[in-house]
Design an enzyme around this catalytic site. Structure first.
Site, PDB file in Angstrom:
ATOM      1  N   THR A  30      94.437   7.100  21.550  1.00 19.17           N
ATOM      2  CA  THR A  30      95.225   5.907  21.874  1.00 19.17           C
ATOM      3  C   THR A  30      94.688   4.670  21.157  1.00 19.17           C
ATOM      4  OG1 THR A  30      95.695   4.377  23.690  1.00 19.17           O
ATOM      5  CG2 THR A  30      93.768   5.753  23.963  1.00 19.17           C
ATOM      6  N   ASP A  31      95.572   3.695  20.926  1.00 19.92           N
ATOM      7  CA  ASP A  31      95.115   2.441  20.304  1.00 19.92           C
ATOM      8  C   ASP A  31      94.199   1.641  21.241  1.00 19.92           C
ATOM      9  OD1 ASP A  31      97.039   1.654  22.158  1.00 19.92           O
ATOM     10  OD2 ASP A  31      98.129   0.338  20.770  1.00 19.92           O
ATOM     11  N   GLU A  32      94.187   2.013  22.547  1.00 16.09           N
ATOM     12  CA  GLU A  32      93.366   1.249  23.498  1.00 16.09           C
ATOM     13  C   GLU A  32      91.872   1.369  23.195  1.00 16.09           C
ATOM     14  OE1 GLU A  32      96.208   3.074  25.957  1.00 16.09           O
ATOM     15  OE2 GLU A  32      95.847   1.620  27.551  1.00 16.09           O
ATOM     16  N   TYR A  83      89.252   4.001  31.127  1.00 16.00           N
ATOM     17  CA  TYR A  83      90.145   5.009  30.505  1.00 16.00           C
ATOM     18  C   TYR A  83      89.928   5.029  28.996  1.00 16.00           C
ATOM     19  CZ  TYR A  83      94.443   6.381  28.043  1.00 16.00           C
ATOM     20  OH  TYR A  83      95.340   6.924  27.146  1.00 16.00           O
ATOM     21  N   LYS A 105      88.356   7.919  26.424  1.00 18.39           N
ATOM     22  CA  LYS A 105      89.085   8.433  25.257  1.00 18.39           C
ATOM     23  C   LYS A 105      88.256   8.237  23.991  1.00 18.39           C
ATOM     24  CE  LYS A 105      92.840   9.747  24.803  1.00 18.39           C
ATOM     25  NZ  LYS A 105      93.388  11.128  24.854  1.00 18.39           N
TER      26      LYS A 105
HETATM   27  N1  LIG Z   1     101.593   7.434  27.293  1.00 20.94           N
HETATM   28  C1  LIG Z   1     101.273   6.641  26.276  1.00 20.94           C
HETATM   29  O1  LIG Z   1     101.878   5.569  26.101  1.00 20.94           O
HETATM   30  C2  LIG Z   1     100.192   7.040  25.301  1.00 20.94           C
HETATM   31  C3  LIG Z   1      99.982   6.253  24.156  1.00 20.94           C
HETATM   32  C4  LIG Z   1      99.004   6.658  23.224  1.00 20.94           C
HETATM   33  C5  LIG Z   1      98.267   7.799  23.461  1.00 20.94           C
HETATM   34  N2  LIG Z   1      98.476   8.538  24.587  1.00 20.94           N
HETATM   35  C6  LIG Z   1      97.685   9.766  24.777  1.00 20.94           C
HETATM   36  O2  LIG Z   1      98.595  10.856  24.754  1.00 20.94           O
HETATM   37  C7  LIG Z   1      98.139  11.894  25.609  1.00 20.94           C
HETATM   38  C8  LIG Z   1      99.233  12.288  26.572  1.00 20.94           C
HETATM   39  O3  LIG Z   1      99.597  11.161  27.360  1.00 20.94           O
HETATM   40  P1  LIG Z   1     100.733  11.277  28.472  1.00 20.94           P
HETATM   41  O4  LIG Z   1     101.217   9.906  28.723  1.00 20.94           O
HETATM   42  O5  LIG Z   1     101.681  12.348  28.111  1.00 20.94           O
HETATM   43  O6  LIG Z   1      99.870  11.756  29.730  1.00 20.94           O
HETATM   44  P2  LIG Z   1     100.306  12.430  31.109  1.00 20.94           P
HETATM   45  O7  LIG Z   1      99.402  11.847  32.140  1.00 20.94           O
HETATM   46  O8  LIG Z   1     101.781  12.328  31.300  1.00 20.94           O
HETATM   47  O9  LIG Z   1      99.970  13.977  30.887  1.00 20.94           O
HETATM   48  C9  LIG Z   1      98.650  14.456  30.822  1.00 20.94           C
HETATM   49  C10 LIG Z   1      98.693  15.972  30.936  1.00 20.94           C
HETATM   50  O10 LIG Z   1      97.359  16.474  30.830  1.00 20.94           O
HETATM   51  C11 LIG Z   1      97.144  17.439  31.857  1.00 20.94           C
HETATM   52  N3  LIG Z   1      95.703  17.471  32.155  1.00 20.94           N
HETATM   53  C12 LIG Z   1      94.950  16.472  32.713  1.00 20.94           C
HETATM   54  N4  LIG Z   1      93.672  16.870  32.814  1.00 20.94           N
HETATM   55  C13 LIG Z   1      93.606  18.118  32.273  1.00 20.94           C
HETATM   56  C14 LIG Z   1      92.552  19.037  32.065  1.00 20.94           C
HETATM   57  N5  LIG Z   1      91.284  18.745  32.432  1.00 20.94           N
HETATM   58  N6  LIG Z   1      92.810  20.222  31.471  1.00 20.94           N
HETATM   59  C15 LIG Z   1      94.085  20.542  31.106  1.00 20.94           C
HETATM   60  N7  LIG Z   1      95.139  19.723  31.299  1.00 20.94           N
HETATM   61  C16 LIG Z   1      94.897  18.506  31.869  1.00 20.94           C
HETATM   62  C17 LIG Z   1      97.992  16.973  33.023  1.00 20.94           C
HETATM   63  O11 LIG Z   1      98.260  18.028  33.947  1.00 20.94           O
HETATM   64  C18 LIG Z   1      99.245  16.484  32.297  1.00 20.94           C
HETATM   65  O12 LIG Z   1     100.161  17.535  32.076  1.00 20.94           O
HETATM   66  C19 LIG Z   1      96.885  11.355  26.313  1.00 20.94           C
HETATM   67  O13 LIG Z   1      95.758  11.900  25.684  1.00 20.94           O
HETATM   68  C20 LIG Z   1      96.955   9.854  26.100  1.00 20.94           C
HETATM   69  O14 LIG Z   1      95.668   9.292  26.017  1.00 20.94           O
HETATM   70  C21 LIG Z   1      99.420   8.179  25.516  1.00 20.94           C
END
Ligand SMILES: NC(=O)c1ccc[n+]([C@@H]2O[C@H](COP(=O)([O-])OP(=O)(O)OC[C@H]3O[C@@H](n4cnc5c(N)ncnc54)[C@H](O)[C@@H]3O)[C@@H](O)[C@H]2O)c1
Length: 339
Positions: free
Chosen positions: A126-128, A153, A157
């Site tokens: 993430t950009d964070e 968080y 990451k």
């Molecule tokens: N949502 C955003 O705007 C955004 C932006 C940039 C990056 N990201 C990154 O993208 C990725 C996905 O984000 P998201 O919003 O879809 O998240 P989300 O919270 O919707 O989904 C996370 C998934 O990971 C699974 N999970 C959690 N812990 C686990 C573990 N220990 N082992 C296996 N599975 C596990 C959960 O069951 C869930 O299905 C993350 O890594 C996040 O940092 C998200």
């Protein structure tokens, strides 16, 4: 490509799996997900019976389970979405879970990739991790921006990202790390700002805006993020970091007013609440590096209103899906309290 998707039952992962299965007829996918409160098998009911798709319930901090799945499924590539992702929970909840999954879990995946000599690993970050930019600044995050996370968080990451760098330099594990900005689109957990505001306004409630509402986020449609990740699985240079963003900076007031306008509401529906601790002021992504590989967003800044309208309509058509998720989250939290 026999692809292991870690965390594929969440928001971005489920959108990615659907995108990849439909755009790459050769690809076989194994979704490895712990199914925390944020992981929802209902996100993928439409592909559950696809012969090129399989689901394994597992935790990325469990090396043996990862290794067994990689071997049994003949995995060649990995992409990791698995993470604890809700910033407020990293501040007010159990921070340890963030460190375990977002840092240690990544190191476990790196070991599985190294020991099984897999072809490519894309770590979705993430950009964070870059910290915050000033409002009166025109600078954007580049891949050279120092890693300076401000929230637990983001720090967890960043731990995963740094481990990827170290495994590349030390072991030549073919890993690509991505730093994307805020995503919007279907299947996002309704605790996050856009779906949560949509459901509140649709119920006639006010929406809570942190502080002065001037914090800026750089919004990207989830499918544009998925297309970028797919490209990096194929063409990303091992050992490299890629920023992903759609050049779509909006402050929270602007975003809130766009959602309210869709429902014919105005500022009377806004409730200002105490600012989030450590609230980053501005994020903005310079995506020129991945653009040189041939990626451009299909929802650029000029199509944000359209993307948001489609997103609002999707949530309003899927209220039962959201209610089931809230129930899962309540049960998950009650179980955690009892433990
Ligand atoms: N949502 C955003 O705007 C955004 C932006 C940039 C990056 N990201 C990154 O993208 C990725 C996905 O984000 P998201 O919003 O879809 O998240 P989300 O919270 O919707 O989904 C996370 C998934 O990971 C699974 N999970 C959690 N812990 C686990 C573990 N220990 N082992 C296996 N599975 C596990 C959960 O069951 C869930 O299905 C993350 O890594 C996040 O940092 C998200």
């Amino acid at each position: 490509m026999r692809l292991l998707v870690c965390g594929g039952a969440g928001f971005i992962g489920s959108n990615f799996i659907r995108h990849k299965l439909s755009s790459d007829p050769q690809c076989e996918i194994t979704n490895f997900d712990k199914l925390t409160y944020a992981g929802n098998p209902d996100n993928l009911t439409d592909v559950a019976n696809n012969p090129r798709y399989a689901f394994v319930q597992g935790d990325i901090t469990d090396y043996d389970a990862l290794d067994k799945t990689v071997k049994e499924r003949g995995i060649t590539h990995v992409i990791n979405f698995a993470a604890e992702t809700h910033v407020d929970r990293s501040i007010h909840g159990v921070c340890k879970d963030f460190v375990l999954t977002n840092s240690l879990g990544v190191q476990m995946i790196l070991d599985a990739v190294k020991n099984n000599k897999l072809e490519k690993y894309v770590q979705v970050s993430t950009d964070e991790v870059y910290g915050a930019l000033d409002l009166d600044d025109t600078a954007k995050f580049t891949e050279q921006t120092p890693i300076m996370p401000n929230m637990p968080y983001a720090a967890a990451k960043a731990g995963g990202d740094l481990m990827c760098r170290a495994y590349w330099v030390t072991h030549k594990v073919p890993v690509v790390v991505t730093h994307c900005s805020n995503n919007y689109g279907p299947y996002q957990f309704p605790e996050k700002v856009i779906p949560s505001f949509i459901f509140r306004v649709s119920r006639g409630e006010k929406v809570p805006v942190y502080g002065d509402g001037l914090n800026v986020r750089d919004w990207i449609h989830v499918l544009d993020h998925c297309r970028a990740l797919d490209l990096l699985l194929q063409k990303g240079e091992p050992g490299e970091v890629y920023n992903i963003g759609a050049d779509n900076e909006r402050n929270n007031m602007e975003l809130t007013r766009m959602i309210l306008k869709h429902f014919g509401k105005g500022d009377e529906s806004i409730e200002y609440v105490e600012d989030r601790k450590g609230h980053d002021r501005r994020y903005a992504i310079d995506a020129s590096k991945i653009e040189k590989l041939g990626w451009t967003p299909e929802y650029p800044r000029g199509k944000f209103e359209q993307g948001l309208k489609e997103t609002i309509e999707w949530y309003l058509a899927n209220t039962a899906w959201a209610e089931a998720l809230w129930k899962r989250k309540q049960e998950w939290d009650e179980k955690a309290l009892r433990a």
